[in-house]
Motif scaffolding. Structure first.
Motif, short mmCIF file in Angstrom:
data_model
loop_
_atom_site.label_atom_id
_atom_site.label_comp_id
_atom_site.label_asym_id
_atom_site.label_seq_id
_atom_site.Cartn_x
_atom_site.Cartn_y
_atom_site.Cartn_z
N ALA A 4 0.82 -1.22 0.00
CA ALA A 4 0.00 0.00 0.00
C ALA A 4 0.85 1.26 0.00
N GLY A 5 1.95 1.25 0.75
CA GLY A 5 2.81 2.43 0.80
C GLY A 5 3.40 2.79 -0.55
N PHE A 6 3.74 1.78 -1.37
CA PHE A 6 4.29 2.04 -2.69
C PHE A 6 3.24 2.65 -3.61
N PHE A 7 2.01 2.21 -3.48
CA PHE A 7 0.95 2.78 -4.30
C PHE A 7 0.68 4.23 -3.90
N GLY A 8 0.83 4.53 -2.60
CA GLY A 8 0.71 5.91 -2.18
C GLY A 8 1.75 6.79 -2.84
N THR A 9 2.96 6.24 -3.00
CA THR A 9 4.05 7.00 -3.62
C THR A 9 3.85 7.19 -5.12
N HIS A 10 3.45 6.14 -5.81
CA HIS A 10 3.42 6.16 -7.28
C HIS A 10 2.09 6.63 -7.89
N PHE A 11 1.01 6.56 -7.12
CA PHE A 11 -0.29 6.83 -7.72
C PHE A 11 -0.99 8.07 -7.16
N PHE A 12 -0.32 8.77 -6.24
CA PHE A 12 -0.90 10.00 -5.70
C PHE A 12 0.17 11.07 -5.59
N PRO A 13 -0.18 12.34 -5.82
CA PRO A 13 0.80 13.41 -5.69
C PRO A 13 0.88 13.89 -4.25
N GLY A 14 1.88 14.71 -3.95
CA GLY A 14 1.93 15.40 -2.67
C GLY A 14 2.45 14.58 -1.52
N ASP A 15 1.96 14.92 -0.34
CA ASP A 15 2.46 14.35 0.91
C ASP A 15 2.30 12.83 0.95
N MET A 16 3.34 12.12 1.33
CA MET A 16 3.33 10.66 1.37
C MET A 16 2.31 10.13 2.37
N LYS A 17 2.16 10.79 3.51
CA LYS A 17 1.22 10.31 4.52
C LYS A 17 -0.20 10.36 3.99
N GLN A 18 -0.54 11.45 3.31
CA GLN A 18 -1.85 11.56 2.71
C GLN A 18 -2.03 10.52 1.61
N GLY A 19 -0.96 10.29 0.84
CA GLY A 19 -1.01 9.28 -0.22
C GLY A 19 -1.26 7.89 0.35
N LEU A 20 -0.66 7.59 1.51
CA LEU A 20 -0.88 6.29 2.15
C LEU A 20 -2.34 6.12 2.52
N LEU A 21 -2.96 7.17 3.07
CA LEU A 21 -4.36 7.08 3.46
C LEU A 21 -5.25 6.86 2.24
N TYR A 22 -4.97 7.57 1.13
CA TYR A 22 -5.70 7.32 -0.11
C TYR A 22 -5.52 5.88 -0.58
N SER A 23 -4.27 5.41 -0.48
CA SER A 23 -3.96 4.06 -0.93
C SER A 23 -4.72 3.02 -0.10
N LEU A 24 -4.80 3.24 1.22
CA LEU A 24 -5.57 2.33 2.06
C LEU A 24 -7.06 2.41 1.74
N GLY A 25 -7.52 3.61 1.33
CA GLY A 25 -8.91 3.75 0.91
C GLY A 25 -9.21 2.91 -0.32
N ILE A 26 -8.27 2.89 -1.28
CA ILE A 26 -8.45 2.06 -2.48
C ILE A 26 -8.37 0.59 -2.10
N PHE A 27 -7.51 0.24 -1.15
CA PHE A 27 -7.45 -1.13 -0.64
C PHE A 27 -8.82 -1.56 -0.15
N TRP A 28 -9.49 -0.67 0.57
CA TRP A 28 -10.82 -0.97 1.09
C TRP A 28 -11.86 -1.08 -0.02
N THR A 29 -11.65 -0.33 -1.11
CA THR A 29 -12.60 -0.38 -2.22
C THR A 29 -12.80 -1.80 -2.73
N GLY A 30 -11.71 -2.54 -2.84
CA GLY A 30 -11.83 -3.92 -3.27
C GLY A 30 -12.71 -4.74 -2.34
#
Length: 448
Positions: free
Chosen positions: A39-65
């Motif tokens: 999830a942390g790598f997806f936060g880095t590669h698939f979202f702009p800006g702050d890494m911490k915010q990207g991680l939260l978005y990435s976990l949100g997509i994880f939950w989407t599944g």
């Protein structure tokens, strides 16, 4: 189990049936959980800006599944009760493998902007739909081959597959990270575990093609007693809805939060809160999961003797009273890998208590003609929506209430507490030894 009229003389043995079903399900879980581990790598590669915010978005997509798993349960459950167990979970296997392979091919945010996370969400949805149809098919298929009195034991092998899927994902990712080095893995190596899925799915599909249809479904079809509209029978019956709601709030939702707290939230907590090295975290998780896995079979075997419900309820209760001190211990023992492994292993034991018997319990709770549909929906709402939300909700709570690092545990502890109440008072009978043919279905030859 006596032979069914018209069955092929060289039908596969139950051990092969269980192994083949479990093998494919391990691969599907491997596919589904690769994203969670990375999830942390997806936060880095698939979202702009702050890494911490990207991680939260990435976990949100994880939950989407997870959120889309119940929709897959409805669609594929209907197909499984209409056309058969075998062909339906073959279809879900192929869908899962294709979606996972394509995740490894996706361009990143730097290449195509917001289209990158949009495509990622789309593929996670496909994975969720596929997994929503997979579990009910595999559990039902094995249970309908198993003899009375041993159904908990045989279906518990299916229950090991989710944990083994995580172990496989951790092992493959660790091998690539160490082999390629952090810089290369971060740049492009994270794709390889997803691409590897194609070969694993082809192997599993080849094995599963050797299987026949479940004897219970074959018998229903032979007698003309399969449902002509499984969805209508499943969701149009108030009695069936009552059973599904009891299954959801008394068993699958609390089981789901225990499962994801003891495995994924523990992993995320050690990596993102305690900031432990990834090698340490992966090894601690891998050892604890492997040492805990045999207990899925133990609790499944024991449930054939003393009942499913009381074992699962005990697991829910232990989760409520012990999660806070266990996670406190993780922080206190952060420099002691042996103690970390012991604490995680304890949480895995709770996972095995609540997960090992649940397939047999759900199969025995619903009639054969609408079993695939009926058990799939509460299972995937409980595990997908309630359980799959643990990493995101717990991380969000911890980020919101920054002064209380363990505040996120209140979510799984509350759901597990509800499970103790509903499983204790919502259903008074045990399902062990319940025949999986009811009076409306007829009697399977060879069963008393």
């Amino acid at each position: 189990m006596a032979a069914i009229a018209g069955a092929t003389p060289r039908a596969p043995k139950l051990s092969f049936i269980t192994a083949a079903s479990s093998c494919g399900t391990v691969i599907e879980w491997y596919d589904f959980y690769l994203y969670g581990v990375l999830a942390g790598f997806f936060g880095t590669h698939f979202f702009p800006g702050d890494m911490k915010q990207g991680l939260l978005y990435s976990l949100g997509i994880f939950w989407t599944g997870f959120v889309f798993r119940p929709f897959g349960a409805v669609v594929f459950g209907h197909l499984g009760d209409l056309v058969g167990r075998k062909y339906t979970f073959m279809l879900t296997l192929i869908l899962m493998g294709l979606a996972t392979f394509l995740v490894g091919c996706l361009p990143t945010y730097d290449s195509i902007g917001w289209l990158a996370p949009a495509l990622l969400v789309g593929l996670r949805i496909v994975q969720g739909l596929a997994l929503g149809g997979q579990y009910g098919g595999a559990a039902t298929y094995v249970a309908e081959h198993a003899p009375d009195g041993k159904r908990g034991f045989y279906t518990s092998w299916i229950q090991t597959t989710a944990t083994m899927g995580i172990v496989l994902a951790l092992a493959v990712i660790l091998a690539f990270r160490i082999g390629l080095g952090d810089q290369a893995f971060n740049a492009y190596g994270w794709r390889f575990p997803f691409l590897l899925s194609a070969a694993l799915v082809i192997l599993s599909a080849y094995i599963r093609l050797k299987l026949d249809e479940s004897p219970v479904f074959a018998r229903l079809k032979e007698q003309g007693k399969t449902s002509s509209n499984p969805a209508r029978e499943t969701y149009g019956s108030s009695r069936n809805w009552a059973l599904m709601l009891i299954a959801l709030f008394g068993f699958t939702a609390p089981e789901g939060v225990v499962w994801y707290t003891g495995q994924f939230y523990a992993l995320a907590y050690m990596q993102n809160t305690l900031m432990l090295p990834y090698v340490t975290v992966y090894i601690v998780m891998g050892v604890a999961l492997v040492l805990g896995a045999p207990f899925f079979v133990f609790w499944g075997w024991l449930s054939d003797r003393i009942g499913r419900r009381r074992i699962m309820t005990a697991g829910f209760l232990l989760a409520v009273v012990s999660y806070w001190p266990v996670f406190t211990g993780l922080g206190a023992e952060r420099d002691n890998p042996a103690m970390l492994c012991l604490l995680v292993w304890y949480m895995v034991i709770l996972v095995t208590m609540v997960y090992g018997p649940i397939a047999a319990f759900l199969v025995e709770l619903f009639p054969a003609r609408i079993r695939y549909s009926s058990l799939s929906l509460p299972y995937h709402v409980g595990n997908g929506v309630f359980g799959g939300g643990v990493p995101f909700i717990a991380t969000l709570l911890a980020a919101t209430f920054t002064g209380i690092p363990l505040i996120g545990l209140l979510y799984p502890m509350t759901i597990a507490g509800i499970g103790v109440i509903v499983s204790t008072f919502g259903i008074r009978h045990e399902t062990k030894d319940t025949r999986i043919w009811d009076e409306a279905d007829g009697a399977l030859p060879g069963r008393a």
